[in-house]
Write a protein that holds these residues in place. Structure first.
Motif, PDB file in Angstrom:
ATOM      1  N   LEU A  95       0.838  -1.189   0.000  1.00 23.85           N
ATOM      2  CA  LEU A  95       0.000   0.000   0.000  1.00 23.85           C
ATOM      3  C   LEU A  95       0.870   1.235   0.000  1.00 23.85           C
ATOM      4  CD1 LEU A  95      -1.494   0.742   3.499  1.00 23.85           C
ATOM      5  CD2 LEU A  95       0.320  -0.902   3.159  1.00 23.85           C
ATOM      6  N   LEU A  96       0.295   2.317  -0.487  1.00 22.84           N
ATOM      7  CA  LEU A  96       1.007   3.588  -0.451  1.00 22.84           C
ATOM      8  C   LEU A  96       1.077   4.100   0.968  1.00 22.84           C
ATOM      9  CD1 LEU A  96      -0.421   5.543  -3.518  1.00 22.84           C
ATOM     10  CD2 LEU A  96       1.793   4.404  -3.308  1.00 22.84           C
ATOM     11  N   ASN A  97       2.148   4.806   1.268  1.00 27.22           N
ATOM     12  CA  ASN A  97       2.277   5.482   2.548  1.00 27.22           C
ATOM     13  C   ASN A  97       1.422   6.739   2.487  1.00 27.22           C
ATOM     14  OD1 ASN A  97       3.214   7.081   4.760  1.00 27.22           O
ATOM     15  ND2 ASN A  97       5.098   5.895   4.766  1.00 27.22           N
ATOM     16  N   LEU A  98       0.535   6.913   3.457  1.00 30.68           N
ATOM     17  CA  LEU A  98      -0.356   8.070   3.493  1.00 30.68           C
ATOM     18  C   LEU A  98       0.418   9.373   3.685  1.00 30.68           C
ATOM     19  CD1 LEU A  98      -3.314   8.952   3.396  1.00 30.68           C
ATOM     20  CD2 LEU A  98      -3.451   8.509   5.852  1.00 30.68           C
ATOM     21  N   ASN A 128       7.371  10.649  -3.635  1.00 31.41           N
ATOM     22  CA  ASN A 128       6.309  10.048  -4.435  1.00 31.41           C
ATOM     23  C   ASN A 128       6.670   8.601  -4.721  1.00 31.41           C
ATOM     24  OD1 ASN A 128       6.107  13.176  -5.798  1.00 31.41           O
ATOM     25  ND2 ASN A 128       4.298  12.182  -5.016  1.00 31.41           N
ATOM     26  N   GLY A 129       5.688   7.720  -4.668  1.00 31.25           N
ATOM     27  CA  GLY A 129       5.931   6.305  -4.885  1.00 31.25           C
ATOM     28  C   GLY A 129       6.311   5.548  -3.626  1.00 31.25           C
ATOM     29  N   HIS A 130       6.370   6.225  -2.466  1.00 30.30           N
ATOM     30  CA  HIS A 130       6.715   5.577  -1.189  1.00 30.30           C
ATOM     31  C   HIS A 130       5.609   4.598  -0.825  1.00 30.30           C
ATOM     32  CE1 HIS A 130       7.812   6.318   3.348  1.00 30.30           C
ATOM     33  NE2 HIS A 130       7.688   5.025   3.059  1.00 30.30           N
ATOM     34  N   VAL A 134       7.750  18.558  -0.414  1.00 33.94           N
ATOM     35  CA  VAL A 134       6.959  18.947  -1.569  1.00 33.94           C
ATOM     36  C   VAL A 134       6.836  17.729  -2.465  1.00 33.94           C
ATOM     37  CG1 VAL A 134       6.822  20.461  -3.577  1.00 33.94           C
ATOM     38  CG2 VAL A 134       7.791  21.320  -1.425  1.00 33.94           C
ATOM     39  N   HIS A 135       5.602  17.337  -2.761  1.00 32.97           N
ATOM     40  CA  HIS A 135       5.348  16.174  -3.609  1.00 32.97           C
ATOM     41  C   HIS A 135       4.692  16.636  -4.903  1.00 32.97           C
ATOM     42  CE1 HIS A 135       6.327  13.554  -0.272  1.00 32.97           C
ATOM     43  NE2 HIS A 135       5.519  14.260   0.480  1.00 32.97           N
ATOM     44  N   PRO A 136       5.349  16.416  -6.040  1.00 30.36           N
ATOM     45  CA  PRO A 136       4.772  16.866  -7.304  1.00 30.36           C
ATOM     46  C   PRO A 136       3.665  15.958  -7.831  1.00 30.36           C
ATOM     47  CG  PRO A 136       6.885  15.848  -7.698  1.00 30.36           C
ATOM     48  CD  PRO A 136       6.685  15.894  -6.207  1.00 30.36           C
ATOM     49  N   GLU A 137       3.410  14.847  -7.163  1.00 29.36           N
ATOM     50  CA  GLU A 137       2.426  13.879  -7.645  1.00 29.36           C
ATOM     51  C   GLU A 137       1.449  13.542  -6.522  1.00 29.36           C
ATOM     52  OE1 GLU A 137       3.394  10.186 -10.277  1.00 29.36           O
ATOM     53  OE2 GLU A 137       3.715   9.576  -8.196  1.00 29.36           O
ATOM     54  N   SER A 138       0.174  13.454  -6.842  1.00 22.82           N
ATOM     55  CA  SER A 138      -0.839  13.113  -5.833  1.00 22.82           C
ATOM     56  C   SER A 138      -0.774  11.624  -5.499  1.00 22.82           C
ATOM     57  CB  SER A 138      -2.237  13.449  -6.354  1.00 22.82           C
ATOM     58  OG  SER A 138      -2.590  12.553  -7.398  1.00 22.82           O
ATOM     59  N   LEU A 139      -1.358  11.254  -4.361  1.00 22.59           N
ATOM     60  CA  LEU A 139      -1.430   9.832  -3.995  1.00 22.59           C
ATOM     61  C   LEU A 139      -2.212   9.052  -5.046  1.00 22.59           C
ATOM     62  CD1 LEU A 139      -2.041   9.908  -0.131  1.00 22.59           C
ATOM     63  CD2 LEU A 139      -0.014   9.074  -1.327  1.00 22.59           C
ATOM     64  N   GLU A 140      -3.254   9.656  -5.603  1.00 24.14           N
ATOM     65  CA  GLU A 140      -4.050   8.978  -6.639  1.00 24.14           C
ATOM     66  C   GLU A 140      -3.204   8.689  -7.875  1.00 24.14           C
ATOM     67  OE1 GLU A 140      -6.553  11.013  -3.790  1.00 24.14           O
ATOM     68  OE2 GLU A 140      -5.006  11.858  -5.099  1.00 24.14           O
ATOM     69  N   LYS A 187      -0.046   4.754 -11.074  1.00 22.86           N
ATOM     70  CA  LYS A 187       1.243   4.391 -11.660  1.00 22.86           C
ATOM     71  C   LYS A 187       1.702   3.019 -11.163  1.00 22.86           C
ATOM     72  CE  LYS A 187       4.009   7.830 -12.378  1.00 22.86           C
ATOM     73  NZ  LYS A 187       4.954   8.952 -12.155  1.00 22.86           N
ATOM     74  N   LEU A 188       1.564   2.769  -9.853  1.00 23.19           N
ATOM     75  CA  LEU A 188       2.069   1.507  -9.292  1.00 23.19           C
ATOM     76  C   LEU A 188       1.121   0.335  -9.495  1.00 23.19           C
ATOM     77  CD1 LEU A 188       3.833   2.806  -6.069  1.00 23.19           C
ATOM     78  CD2 LEU A 188       4.877   1.941  -8.166  1.00 23.19           C
ATOM     79  N   THR A 189      -0.179   0.571  -9.482  1.00 25.32           N
ATOM     80  CA  THR A 189      -1.103  -0.548  -9.718  1.00 25.32           C
ATOM     81  C   THR A 189      -1.043  -1.018 -11.164  1.00 25.32           C
ATOM     82  OG1 THR A 189      -2.965   0.982 -10.009  1.00 25.32           O
ATOM     83  CG2 THR A 189      -2.701  -0.034  -7.829  1.00 25.32           C
ATOM     84  N   ALA A 190      -0.554  -0.193 -12.062  1.00 21.27           N
ATOM     85  CA  ALA A 190      -0.409  -0.590 -13.459  1.00 21.27           C
ATOM     86  C   ALA A 190       0.749  -1.570 -13.666  1.00 21.27           C
ATOM     87  CB  ALA A 190      -0.204   0.646 -14.338  1.00 21.27           C
ATOM     88  N   CYS A 191       1.608  -1.725 -12.667  1.00 21.42           N
ATOM     89  CA  CYS A 191       2.762  -2.623 -12.761  1.00 21.42           C
ATOM     90  C   CYS A 191       2.344  -4.077 -12.567  1.00 21.42           C
ATOM     91  CB  CYS A 191       3.804  -2.254 -11.703  1.00 21.42           C
ATOM     92  SG  CYS A 191       4.522  -0.620 -11.922  1.00 21.42           S
ATOM     93  N   ASP A 192       3.199  -4.995 -12.986  1.00 16.29           N
ATOM     94  CA  ASP A 192       2.954  -6.433 -12.824  1.00 16.29           C
ATOM     95  C   ASP A 192       3.410  -6.866 -11.434  1.00 16.29           C
ATOM     96  OD1 ASP A 192       2.696  -9.172 -12.985  1.00 16.29           O
ATOM     97  OD2 ASP A 192       3.967  -9.398 -14.753  1.00 16.29           O
TER      98      ASP A 192
END
Length: 159
Positions: A43-46, A51-53, A137-143, A148-153
């Motif tokens: 799961l993503l870290n809240l 980004n991607g943590h 500062v995070h340039p990417e939202s959790l969504e 991005k990560l759920t699209a991976c195998d």
């Protein structure tokens, strides 16, 4: 002095939100789940460092690695290998941090349920905002990170 406001976090840090469970890993925060395996899930870290943590947690609620059944431990490590591969591919990072914080004195925010942090790193990602301003500062939202990560195998046969 500048101020950055995050009032949504107040209930979390003050534990005012009584609906919050005792263990977020047992709740399995479905809206942040990256993958689900037999003995663990990712799961993503809240509150990400970068980004991607993400984190890998066993379904079993244990506080120490030594208490985790062998099949769950092996699966967690295999999923860590997949996480390394997938985060490298998704984020084109220069390095990664992988680590356990076991016990609150070791930095575990949730000491009762072990979890492995996996996060991408780039040269210079700890800039003045983090060091001096104590702000990330995070340039990417959790969504966006989740997409991005759920699209991976995430199948073990991908190893």
């Amino acid at each position: 002095m500048d101020h950055l406001w995050s009032p949504w976090r107040y209930r979390y840090v003050t534990k005012e939100d009584t609906a919050r469970p005792a263990c977020v890993f047992c709740e399995k925060q479905n809206e942040l789940t990256v993958f689900t395996a037999q003995h663990c899930y990712g799961l993503l870290n809240l509150f990400p460092y970068t980004n991607g943590h993400m984190m890998i947690a066993p379904f079993e609620h244990v506080s120490r690695i030594e208490d985790l059944p062998e099949p769950a431990w092996i699966e967690m490590m295999r999923m860590a290998r997949l996480a390394e591969r997938n985060i490298r591919a998704a984020y084109r990072c220069e390095g990664l941090n992988l680590g356990f914080n076991i016990g609150s004195v070791a930095g575990a925010g949730i000491a009762g349920h072990i979890h492995l942090h996996v996060l991408p790193r780039w040269n210079g990602d700890a800039n003045f905002m983090t060091v001096i301003g104590e702000t990330r500062v995070h340039p990417e939202s959790l969504e966006d990170s989740l997409a991005k990560l759920t699209a991976c195998d995430w199948t073990l046969s991908a190893l």
